[in-house]
Structure formats: C-alpha cells, structure tokens
Motif scaffolding. Structure first.
Motif, mmCIF file in Angstrom:
data_model
loop_
_atom_site.group_PDB
_atom_site.id
_atom_site.type_symbol
_atom_site.label_atom_id
_atom_site.label_comp_id
_atom_site.label_asym_id
_atom_site.label_seq_id
_atom_site.Cartn_x
_atom_site.Cartn_y
_atom_site.Cartn_z
ATOM 1 N N LYS A 106 53.350 33.039 47.286
ATOM 2 C CA LYS A 106 52.209 33.387 46.434
ATOM 3 C C LYS A 106 52.455 32.829 45.033
ATOM 4 N N PHE A 151 50.410 32.205 41.283
ATOM 5 C CA PHE A 151 49.235 32.563 40.476
ATOM 6 C C PHE A 151 48.963 31.438 39.486
ATOM 7 N N GLU A 152 47.715 30.929 39.509
ATOM 8 C CA GLU A 152 47.310 29.936 38.504
ATOM 9 C C GLU A 152 46.635 30.708 37.372
ATOM 10 N N MET A 153 47.284 30.757 36.242
ATOM 11 C CA MET A 153 46.747 31.528 35.124
ATOM 12 C C MET A 153 45.983 30.608 34.179
ATOM 13 N N HIS A 154 44.651 30.607 34.327
ATOM 14 C CA HIS A 154 43.845 29.717 33.487
ATOM 15 C C HIS A 154 43.870 30.138 32.025
ATOM 16 N N VAL A 155 43.982 31.452 31.810
ATOM 17 C CA VAL A 155 43.961 31.921 30.421
ATOM 18 C C VAL A 155 45.241 31.549 29.667
ATOM 19 N N LYS A 178 51.100 43.568 48.430
ATOM 20 C CA LYS A 178 49.702 43.199 48.158
ATOM 21 C C LYS A 178 49.269 41.989 48.983
ATOM 22 N N TYR A 201 48.450 43.309 52.386
ATOM 23 C CA TYR A 201 47.184 44.062 52.399
ATOM 24 C C TYR A 201 46.011 43.169 52.026
ATOM 25 N N ARG A 202 46.344 41.966 51.545
ATOM 26 C CA ARG A 202 45.369 40.942 51.104
ATOM 27 C C ARG A 202 44.666 41.294 49.799
ATOM 28 N N SER A 203 45.268 42.226 49.005
ATOM 29 C CA SER A 203 44.777 42.396 47.641
ATOM 30 C C SER A 203 45.151 41.158 46.848
ATOM 31 N N TYR A 204 46.215 40.487 47.282
ATOM 32 C CA TYR A 204 46.553 39.162 46.790
ATOM 33 C C TYR A 204 46.295 38.200 47.946
ATOM 34 N N GLU A 205 45.767 37.021 47.618
ATOM 35 C CA GLU A 205 45.545 36.027 48.655
ATOM 36 C C GLU A 205 46.775 35.131 48.727
ATOM 37 N N SER A 221 39.557 36.445 58.380
ATOM 38 C CA SER A 221 38.365 36.638 57.549
ATOM 39 C C SER A 221 38.432 37.961 56.788
ATOM 40 N N GLU A 222 37.659 38.013 55.724
ATOM 41 C CA GLU A 222 37.590 39.252 54.939
ATOM 42 C C GLU A 222 37.046 40.398 55.784
#
Lengths: 252, 290
Positions: A19, A21-25, A62, A65-69, A91-92
């Motif tokens: 996993k 994370f791409e943090m654009h901010v 997470k 549980y797929r709270s994170y993809e 699928s969702e």
C-alpha cells in the motif's frame, strides 16, 4: 450463518500486499504504508500483528477491510459460501455484502450516528440481518452485560460515554453478528484491567466458536491469551511470523 | 408498503438484476454551447464554464450505477454539479444528453414522455428537496401534503388514505395528532420528516435526498438521519444522497461519488473515500473537515 470449521484450511491468505499513498497536498509525496506483506491465517486462528507505531499494523487491517485500497498484491478470503474472493480487488458490492454478513472490523473508536442508544447500536446489525427486534435486543443486552457495561447506560447515547465505555459498545456491536473474520485494531486500549479481562474472555469464546481473527493489541498479556501466531511488522514490511510462545520469549 | 423481502446478496454475484439504475454520459449545459464546451471544461480545465462561449457545463460524462437497497452519496462543493445530477435522476431537471436505464422501465428514463414522467415522479421516485418550500405547500396541513401524493397515485378511499397517513407519520416520527395542522406551524425538523413521509408514501424504488440536513438544528439533524436510515433499511429502497457535508455522507452512504467542476472525479466505498482519498481534490476536502 453456518461456518464449517476446518482447522487446517486457510481462511485468509495475504500475498505480497503493498500500500502506497500518493499525497497530492504534500507536493505529490509517496508514503509507503505496506511493502510486500504475505501471511496465511488458518480458519479459527488468531493472528496478532505487532510492531512500533507507524509500522503498518492499522494499514494492514484497513487493507483487509478495504478502507484502504491496496496498491498491489492479493488477499484471498474463503467465504461462508465456500467461494474464494480476492478482497484486494473484488467489487465494492462484494465487499459491502461481506461486511454485512461475515467480516467485522473494530477500531479504537466508536463511530455512530449521534443520539442512538447503546442498545440500538449493538442490536442494529442483527436487526438488519433479519433477526427480530426482541431477539436482537436480548443478544445486545447479553453482550453488553458480558462486557460489564452498566445497565443504566444501555439506553443512553454513547456520545457522553468514556473511551472505555464506547469501546465496549463497539466490541459488542462487532461480536453481535458472529462474524467469520474479525479484524481488531486495539479494541481494548481504553479498558481497565478488569474490563479488559472480560473483553478478552468474550473474544476467546468467539474464537472457540470458530471466528478467525487478525488483531492489533498493545498489551502483551492480551496477545499471550488470545494469539496463536504473531506477525511482526517494521516499516511496513514483515520481519517475522512466529508462534506466540516464541514471540513472548523474545519479549520477556 | 408491506416490507419487501430483503434481497439475497451473494458475495460474488455481480448480477445485473441487482442494478436498479444505470446512468451513462449524463450531461447538463446552460447556454448556447459552441460544441467544444465539454472538452474545454471539467477537472483538468479547473472550471465548469466554457472559455469560448461562456456556457456552463453543470454536469458532463457522469456515469453511475445504483444497486438495490444501496445508498449512494454524492459529495462536492456548491457548483460542483451534484444537485444537477441528482435532479436529473429524479426527473426534476431535463438533461442535455445521457441515458438512464431504470429497472422496470423500457428505454431511456430521461426520454420518458409527460405522462410517464408524471407517474414515475409520483410512484417510483421520491425526491426530498433541499429547500422545504419546494417540497411542501406550507399552507396545507401535514396530512394534506402527504395525501396529495397518495391521491396522485390513485388512492381514493378516505379511510384508507387516513390509515396510510397515520402509518407514514408514525414511521417518520411526526406526531399523528398534528396531522391536520397547517405545515407552516411545524418545526423545521417536522417539516423535513413530512417531506420524507411524502417521498416514501407510494413505496418508491428510488429516493433522492438533496442536502437532507439543510435548515435543521444540529440537535435535530442526527435524529432525522437516523430515522431515514431505519426506514431505508426496512424498505430496502435504493437511495441517492447529495450533500456537501461529509458527516452526512459518512453516516448514510455505502458508496460515494466525489464531484468537482461538473465531473465525477473519484468514486469508492465511503470509508475508503474518507480514509484513503486518491484524488487531489478529495484529499483537500478530507483535510478541510473541521
């Protein structure tokens, strides 16, 4: 819900899960949460996940549980119906159905609609699964009593509860539907030793009933009581997977 | 509304019969349109107004699916196109382009003729307007407002109507003994509940909630949302909820679409959107929660 108990079959098989994370901010910084994590959890087993804070324990739960993809990898899960589903890519709709029927998640924090009573919060998942109101509330009372939540709080709104009281509501809610897989992220962190023991007893009887669990617990006594094996994470990667006795020997 | 049986959901059934509504290429423009408006607007362009001709592209390229019993959230700031999209799906607003397949309806829902539209809006699709004045006639009684909907669907017998009204008022927690008072004398929370009673009156297949907490005190918001969630689950009715408030979306929606400049920029499980937002705009939105 019928669960056939096969001690030797894998309930969950995690294969090279990553996993990022791409943090654009933060001007497009990439933060690594998990890197190439693999593990197998047998049906009815308790796998404890340990590591320093920031090592990826919560990220792993997470992702399951797929709270994170998940960014890469697969999570093969054996459903109650005997199918195998990749939780990382299904699928969702499938995830929502599994969450409703057989996969539970308990975090440190209770997140609920304000002004709904503790009893209604705990009994709701059962009522939604088609259990009668009376039966669902009876089951909720049973669980809240087992977790030693004072009866005078059952009809109160958890917004005014202490952290420990809320955690008990949260745990009762997750256990009410007797999930096949339960993901636990420090669900007893705010409990005093006596209440924690009650919670651990309840989890242990749920394990005995065949629920498979993956859990993060800060307290080594809880790990010692519940876990079969321990997954050690550091900086998002697996350092070791050991039997609980070997792990505890190392800690002591 | 005799509590329809819950639909069995099997883990890997991706069967199409579970889809209640499928929308493709929904588009709404306000203006003369130069032909390049869609290309020149949107998330990349950073605007919903065509730089060539000034046309506003309120919604474009919007695709979505809604499954039986599902609650789909649409979130975005004002002007993002979320209300336009919802109003198009509720047949309150004409689209410029797009197709909508709706379970049990032959052909493109957006091309329904006047009579079909009339029937669909009274029996099949319940809209809860953001502004109470658009949804209720305040000089009528609360019961009268809801009865209007029943009569439009062909209810004729006075006793049956009264019985149904009582049932609906009880379900939405409006005091039954206030049924014959003018709606203008109701509190904001009660008016919102009457609107919901009206929307569910004929057992619709789809409910569209537009900013359901607008104008309500914080203390009333939670009760109304919880009441709606109970009813939604009980009836297993597919719902679209539009809100700029992520708290509302978090409490109600299974899946969520994020809109900006008239486009859907991200979609996913609601908790995934909130905890692992991917799009730059969604990340900014999540980081802006008070």
């Amino acid at each position: 819900m019928t669960t056939t108990h096969h001690p030797e079959t894998a309930q969950l098989s995690i294969d090279s899960l990553s996993k990022r994370f791409e943090m654009h901010v933060l001007s497009n910084t990439t933060v690594v949460g998990l890197e190439d994590v693999s593990a197998t959890i047998r049906d009815g087993e308790f796998l404890a996940v340990v590591g320093e804070s920031g090592s990826g324990k919560s990220s792993l739960l997470k992702c399951l549980y797929r709270s994170y993809e998940p960014t890469a990898g697969a999570v093969r899960y054996a459903t109650d119906d005997g199918d195998v589903v990749d939780l990382a890519s299904c699928s969702e709709r499938t995830i929502l159905a599994l969450r409703e029927g057989e996969i539970g998640y308990v975090s440190q924090f209770l997140e609920e609609i304000p002004r709904v009573s503790a009893l209604d919060i705990v009994s709701r998942p059962l009522r939604e699964a088609g259990v009668s109101d009376d039966e669902a509330r009876d089951r909720a009372r049973e669980l809240l009593a087992a977790l030693e939540l004072p009866p005078e709080l059952w009809k109160a709104y958890p917004a005014t509860f202490s952290g420990g009281e809320r955690q008990r509501v949260n745990l009762a809610k997750a256990l009410a539907t007797e999930p096949s897989l339960l993901l636990l992220d420090e669900p007893t962190s705010a409990l005093d030793p006596e209440t924690r023991a009650a919670a651990v007893d309840l989890l242990r009887s749920s394990l005995a009933d065949g629920t498979t669990m993956v859990g993060v617990f800060h307290n080594p006594d809880v790990v010692a009581t519940l876990a079969d094996r321990v997954l050690v994470l550091d900086d998002g990667s697996v350092v070791d997977t050991v039997d609980v006795d070997a792990y505890l020997e190392g800690v002591r | 509304m005799s509590g329809p049986a819950r639909v069995e959901r099997f883990p890997d059934s991706e069967a199409d019969d579970d889809v209640v509504l499928r929308a493709r290429g929904i588009e709404k423009q306000y203006g003369s349109s130069c032909g390049d408006c869609v290309e020149l607007t949107g998330d990349d362009a950073g605007t919903n107004q065509c730089p060539t001709c000034g046309t506003i592209v309120a919604v474009a390229d919007a695709d979505l699916e809604l499954h039986r019993g599902e609650v789909l959230g649409i979130v975005g700031e004002s002007g993002s196109g979320k209300s336009s999209l919802a109003e198009i799906l509720a047949l309150e607003l004409e689209a410029t382009a797009g197709t909508v397949d709706y379970a049990g309806f032959e052909g493109n829902l957006l091309e329904a003729d006047y009579q079909q539209r009339h029937r669909l809006r009274h029996e099949e699709i319940g809209l809860v307007h953001q502004h109470i004045r658009n949804g209720l006639t305040l000089s009528f009684t609360g019961g009268g407002n809801v009865a209007e909907k029943l009569l439009a669907a062909g209810w004729r017998h006075y006793g049956d109507v009264r019985e149904r009204l009582t049932e609906l008022f009880e379900a939405t927690e409006v005091p039954v003994d206030r049924m014959d008072d003018p709606t203008s004398t109701y509190s904001g929370g009660m008016q919102r509940r009457v609107q919901i009673a009206k929307a569910i009156a004929n057992g619709p297949g789809l409910i569209v909630l537009d900013e359901p907490t607008t104008g309500l005190d914080v203390s009333v918001q939670a009760r109304v949302l919880d009441m709606f969630r109970e009813i939604q689950r009980e009836e297993d009715v597919s719902t679209i909820v539009v809100s700029h408030d992520l708290g509302v979306i978090r409490l109600l929606a299974d899946r969520t679409l994020v809109m900006r400049h008239g486009r859907i920029v991200e979609s996913g499980l609601t908790d995934r959107i909130l905890e692992d937002p991917h799009h730059e705009y969604t990340q900014t939105l999540i980081n802006s929660i008070l």
